[in-house]
Design a protein around this motif. Structure first.
Motif, PDB file in Angstrom:
ATOM      1  N   TYR A 126       0.847  -1.187   0.000  1.00  0.00           N
ATOM      2  CA  TYR A 126       0.000   0.000   0.000  1.00  0.00           C
ATOM      3  C   TYR A 126       0.885   1.240   0.000  1.00  0.00           C
ATOM      4  N   ILE A 160      -5.570  -2.007   8.613  1.00  0.00           N
ATOM      5  CA  ILE A 160      -5.825  -2.618   7.304  1.00  0.00           C
ATOM      6  C   ILE A 160      -6.381  -4.031   7.457  1.00  0.00           C
ATOM      7  N   ARG A 190      -9.338  -0.200   0.845  1.00  0.00           N
ATOM      8  CA  ARG A 190      -8.874   1.193   0.809  1.00  0.00           C
ATOM      9  C   ARG A 190     -10.001   2.141   1.212  1.00  0.00           C
ATOM     10  N   LEU A 204      -4.512   7.336   2.606  1.00  0.00           N
ATOM     11  CA  LEU A 204      -4.183   6.025   2.038  1.00  0.00           C
ATOM     12  C   LEU A 204      -4.368   6.140   0.525  1.00  0.00           C
ATOM     13  N   SER A 206      -3.166   4.206  -2.077  1.00  0.00           N
ATOM     14  CA  SER A 206      -3.444   2.983  -2.835  1.00  0.00           C
ATOM     15  C   SER A 206      -3.302   1.783  -1.927  1.00  0.00           C
ATOM     16  N   PHE A 207      -3.951   0.688  -2.340  1.00  0.00           N
ATOM     17  CA  PHE A 207      -3.885  -0.556  -1.577  1.00  0.00           C
ATOM     18  C   PHE A 207      -4.030  -1.709  -2.552  1.00  0.00           C
TER      19      PHE A 207
END
Length: 361
Positions: A126, A160, A190, A204, A206-207
């Protein structure tokens, strides 16, 4: 006499720190006229008495009463001219932190519409970015008391994983189907975690889910289910499982248990014969007997840093005990409890602390 810091700066020489404290221990002595140098992709936050007070962006700054109003309001104007005052400065990186790693420290248990329950592992990457340095220092340094990059990453990883477990339960997909939904899973995690990150001054960006796969035990259950796919009958599947167990029992018998092994072999032949007869004459097949519901694993929600997290199974809770995040005084709750209670007061959790020594006197 303490040394007054006339020049305040931090050069991150490839150490990859998210936050760096000046001085590294204790409080520093600063004065009006001290020079503060903040480099590109940095922010400097003055901190005192547990509060993030004044923030500076990139550039060279001369400390005056005008640009540290938070400190002035907190400790008053008793300091002036060259009189030193005590504080700490936290340099926070504001660049995007890419290729951050996440992964399940141990298999997690999820509900599965086909298998009943499944144990899976997963990992991926991420990217995040500190967008509100003052809020970040207040929440992460002031509230969570986290300084090291390793501890900060572990904190966000726990958020997460909590959101991922919630989302997998909501999706209602089997682990057998999950590989086709990793993109949707990544986008969903996300979206669910974004609010938690933002509450701590972080975005955040991107994941990604690189892998989500069953454990060896769950993989065996999938293989067994696939082996019965041609019959497609849950009753036959259970007979198949029973026949497999009898075969193993017969093979494991010693000389003294040869009679038992023989009996198991006869039972195996009868079971397999019945299954094949049912498959060959489907119109005369006996109605399938559904197995009883698989008992649900006990899970708890826990309160960490004033935030509700979970639900977690017992194996994950043991991990939290070992890391010190779950203590006897931590508030916990599970379905059926009227109110939150200390972990030490919940009988289901007492065994988690059996091997954990009490705090030093």
């Amino acid at each position: 006499m303490a040394r007054v810091l006339d020049l305040i700066e931090y050069m991150d020489e490839g150490r990859g720190e998210i936050v760096h404290r000046v001085p590294e221990r204790g409080s520093g002595d600063f004065r009006i006229g001290s020079q503060l140098i903040v480099r590109e992709s940095q922010a400097a936050v003055f901190f005192r008495d547990g509060k993030a007070l004044d923030t500076f962006g990139p550039g060279r700054h001369t400390i005056t009463t005008a640009n540290i109003p938070g400190l002035v309001n907190l400790i008053g104007k008793a300091f002036s001219g060259q009189t030193p005052f005590k504080a700490e400065v936290y340099f926070v990186t504001t660049r995007e932190l890419t290729d951050m790693k996440w992964g399940t420290p141990q298999p997690i248990t999820i509900p599965d519409p086909i298998l009943g329950m499944a144990r899976v592992t997963g990992f991926g990457t991420y990217a995040m970015q500190v967008t509100d340095p003052q809020l970040f220092v207040a929440k992460i340094v002031g509230t969570q008391n986290l300084y090291s990059t390793r501890d900060i990453q572990a904190f966000f990883r726990s958020i997460i994983l909590s959101k991922m477990m919630d989302l997998i339960g909501e999706m209602g997909k089997s682990i057998i189907q999950m590989a086709a939904f990793v993109e949707e899973l990544g986008a969903g995690v996300r979206a669910k975690a974004q609010e938690e990150f933002a509450a701590r001054g972080v975005t955040l960006n991107s994941f990604y889910v690189e892998s989500i796969s069953p454990t060896e035990e769950t993989a065996k259950a999938i293989d067994a289910r696939a082996a019965m796919g041609a019959i497609g009958d849950m009753g036959a599947y259970m007979q198949y499982q029973g026949a497999q167990a009898m075969r193993e029992a017969a093979q494991n018998q010693g000389a003294a248990g040869s009679g038992v092994g023989l009996g198991a072999g006869v039972g195996l032949g009868a079971a397999m014969g019945q299954m094949l007869g049912q498959a060959a004459t489907p119109h005369q097949a006996a109605p399938a007997v559904a197995p009883p519901p698989i008992p649900q694993a006990v899970t708890f929600y826990i309160a960490i840093g004033g935030q509700q997290q979970g639900p977690f199974d017992m194996a994950t809770l043991q991990k939290y005990v070992q890391s010190g995040q779950l203590t006897r005084d931590t508030l916990v709750w599970k379905a059926g409890m009227a109110n939150w209670a200390k972990a030490s007061e919940v009988s289901d959790l007492t065994s988690l602390f059996g091997a954990t020594p009490p705090p030093l006197p």
